[in-house]
Design an enzyme around this catalytic site. Structure first.
Site, PDB file in Angstrom:
ATOM      1  N   GLY A  10       0.932  -0.851  -0.164  1.00 40.29           N
ATOM      2  CA  GLY A  10      -0.216   0.109  -0.102  1.00 40.29           C
ATOM      3  C   GLY A  10       0.732   1.185   0.147  1.00 40.29           C
ATOM      4  O   GLY A  10       2.068   1.141  -0.353  1.00 40.29           O
TER       5      GLY A  10
ATOM      6  N   VAL B   1       0.941   3.318   2.535  1.00 40.32           N
ATOM      7  CA  VAL B   1       2.238   3.392   3.493  1.00 40.32           C
ATOM      8  C   VAL B   1       2.895   2.986   3.556  1.00 40.32           C
ATOM      9  O   VAL B   1       3.840   2.588   3.927  1.00 40.32           O
ATOM     10  CB  VAL B   1       1.234   3.663   4.905  1.00 40.32           C
ATOM     11  CG1 VAL B   1       1.834   3.960   6.243  1.00 40.32           C
ATOM     12  CG2 VAL B   1       0.533   4.799   4.467  1.00 40.32           C
TER      13      VAL B   1
ATOM     14  N   TYR C 171      -3.197   1.925  12.429  1.00 40.81           N
ATOM     15  CA  TYR C 171      -3.296   2.736  12.089  1.00 40.81           C
ATOM     16  C   TYR C 171      -5.106   3.003  11.487  1.00 40.81           C
ATOM     17  O   TYR C 171      -5.361   1.787  10.809  1.00 40.81           O
ATOM     18  CB  TYR C 171      -2.608   3.425  10.047  1.00 40.81           C
ATOM     19  CG  TYR C 171      -0.880   3.152  10.085  1.00 40.81           C
ATOM     20  CD1 TYR C 171      -0.995   4.819  10.626  1.00 40.81           C
ATOM     21  CD2 TYR C 171      -0.293   2.165   9.661  1.00 40.81           C
ATOM     22  CE1 TYR C 171       0.668   4.136  10.405  1.00 40.81           C
ATOM     23  CE2 TYR C 171       0.495   2.401   9.948  1.00 40.81           C
ATOM     24  CZ  TYR C 171       1.437   3.224  10.895  1.00 40.81           C
ATOM     25  OH  TYR C 171       3.042   2.862  10.321  1.00 40.81           O
TER      26      TYR C 171
ATOM     27  N   ASP D  45      -9.965  10.121   9.938  1.00 45.41           N
ATOM     28  CA  ASP D  45     -10.704  10.849  10.184  1.00 45.41           C
ATOM     29  C   ASP D  45     -11.983  10.008  10.014  1.00 45.41           C
ATOM     30  O   ASP D  45     -13.011  10.701  11.225  1.00 45.41           O
ATOM     31  CB  ASP D  45      -9.904  11.918   8.865  1.00 45.41           C
ATOM     32  CG  ASP D  45     -10.606  11.244   7.536  1.00 45.41           C
ATOM     33  OD1 ASP D  45      -9.022  11.149   7.849  1.00 45.41           O
ATOM     34  OD2 ASP D  45     -10.926  12.817   7.139  1.00 45.41           O
TER      35      ASP D  45
ATOM     36  N   TYR E  93     -16.629   2.055   6.255  1.00 47.63           N
ATOM     37  CA  TYR E  93     -15.655   1.821   6.388  1.00 47.63           C
ATOM     38  C   TYR E  93     -15.396   2.671   7.622  1.00 47.63           C
ATOM     39  O   TYR E  93     -14.685   1.743   8.743  1.00 47.63           O
ATOM     40  CB  TYR E  93     -14.977   2.756   5.099  1.00 47.63           C
ATOM     41  CG  TYR E  93     -13.466   3.371   5.457  1.00 47.63           C
ATOM     42  CD1 TYR E  93     -12.889   2.309   5.663  1.00 47.63           C
ATOM     43  CD2 TYR E  93     -13.406   4.805   5.669  1.00 47.63           C
ATOM     44  CE1 TYR E  93     -11.627   2.458   5.617  1.00 47.63           C
ATOM     45  CE2 TYR E  93     -11.942   4.873   5.633  1.00 47.63           C
ATOM     46  CZ  TYR E  93     -11.079   4.131   6.009  1.00 47.63           C
ATOM     47  OH  TYR E  93      -9.842   4.087   5.561  1.00 47.63           O
TER      48      TYR E  93
ATOM     49  N   TRP F  41      -6.605  12.176   4.299  1.00 48.17           N
ATOM     50  CA  TRP F  41      -6.447  12.992   3.081  1.00 48.17           C
ATOM     51  C   TRP F  41      -4.492  11.675   2.425  1.00 48.17           C
ATOM     52  O   TRP F  41      -4.009  12.651   2.209  1.00 48.17           O
ATOM     53  CB  TRP F  41      -6.281  13.959   2.919  1.00 48.17           C
ATOM     54  CG  TRP F  41      -7.353  14.392   3.197  1.00 48.17           C
ATOM     55  CD1 TRP F  41      -8.582  13.807   3.967  1.00 48.17           C
ATOM     56  CD2 TRP F  41      -8.082  16.036   2.949  1.00 48.17           C
ATOM     57  NE1 TRP F  41      -9.675  14.571   3.423  1.00 48.17           N
ATOM     58  CE2 TRP F  41      -9.903  15.791   3.172  1.00 48.17           C
ATOM     59  CE3 TRP F  41      -7.335  16.648   1.952  1.00 48.17           C
ATOM     60  CZ2 TRP F  41     -10.590  16.926   2.981  1.00 48.17           C
ATOM     61  CZ3 TRP F  41      -8.282  18.087   1.892  1.00 48.17           C
ATOM     62  CH2 TRP F  41      -9.896  17.689   2.175  1.00 48.17           C
TER      63      TRP F  41
END
Length: 299
Positions: free
Chosen positions: A10, A12, A108, A111, A134, A159
């Site tokens: 991914g 990250v 992780y 928001d 989600y 974001w």
């Protein structure tokens, strides 16, 4: 030290493989057993959470970092079982193994655990109220990690983008090269955050002598709208020569761009606690954008 990174393919995850390398041996996992560069890695299927302890038993990592997630926000509305398996059940299974083996666990979140009705940056201790599947699955994942009782570092971010992968920046560069005009939502506010920043802060946090445990907000500093982010992307693309000309960007309301899942209108996270606890200065989102665009331009 052996660091196990779930979700090594991914945005990250790829940055973590770079940022964590100085800490010791980094072992990556993906669902397919292959990394983006074609090299082989360990297989971890978050659709089958009960399969994960056997992998952990075999590898016996010193640290576990979970960058794997179900992130298809709209599809999750019709695919709740898969979203909860990957975002809630799997992190809980990993966290319980880590707690039992006294292994630090980094996870992780997002928001989207908030309802977006705020007007000041969200603090870590404010009530969560996700708007869709989600966000709810990610909130449940947080709670599963906390309930496991081991040393955990939960980083909520927002974001996220990078020079690689599927993200808003890369979409804007592609579409901007094809069209003379675009319409972009201007009433959703948040903080564009580079995946590289998330990975670098994670590496710093794991080396912090305090052995801290808890939840922190990890984003760049400042705020903008998707419309503002798009305009900044195009300005930087023009300055770095990635685009010879830029499209006109029309500001529209979210109601003009309906999606199956409702997005939080206000996604700004208060990141002061992270900066204070770890002694880290989080850069302005504009600085992060410049670095990522320079990386793309130099590729």
């Amino acid at each position: 030290m052996t660091v196990l990174v779930f979700g090594g393919n991914g945005q990250v995850g790829q940055e973590l493989l770079r940022a964590l390398a100085p800490l010791g041996e980094v072992i990556a996992t993906t669902r397919s057993g292959q990394l983006p560069d074609g090299s082989a890695c360990e297989v971890a299927d978050f659709g089958q959470p009960d399969s994960l302890p056997a992998l952990l038993d075999r590898l016996q990592p010193s640290v576990v970092v979970n960058a794997a997630a179900y992130t298809a926000v709209d599809r999750a509305e019709q695919d709740a079982e898969a979203a909860f398996a990957a975002n809630a059940q799997a992190p809980g299974v990993i966290a319980r193994w880590c707690a039992a083996h006294d292994v630090p666990f980094v996870h992780y979140s997002t928001d989207y655990v908030f309802d977006g009705q705020g007007s000041a940056p969200y603090r870590e201790d404010e009530p969560t109220a996700p708007l869709g599947v989600y966000g709810t699955s990610k909130r449940d994942g947080e709670e599963a990690v906390r309930t496991a009782g081991g040393r955990h570092l939960i980083f909520r971010t927002a974001w996220v983008y990078a020079s690689h992968g599927v993200n808003f920046l890369r979409t804007m560069l592609r579409v901007g090269a094809e069209r003379d005009a675009l319409r972009v939502v201007a009433d959703q506010i948040g903080t564009p955050t580079p995946a590289a920043l998330i990975a670098d802060v994670t590496a710093q946090a794991l080396q912090h002598p305090g052995q801290l445990s808890g939840t922190w907000h990890l984003t760049a500093s400042g705020q903008t709208s998707w419309h503002g982010f798009a305009e900044a992307i195009f300005a930087e693309a023009l300055a770095t020569g990635l685009l010879a000309k830029v499209p006109t960007v029309e500001a529209i309301a979210s109601s003009e761009y309906p999606t199956p899942a409702k997005r939080p209108a206000w996604s700004v996270l208060d990141n002061r606690k992270l900066q204070q606890d770890f002694g880290i200065v989080l850069p302005a989102w504009q600085d992060g954008l410049k670095r990522v665009m320079a990386e793309i331009a130099g590729a």
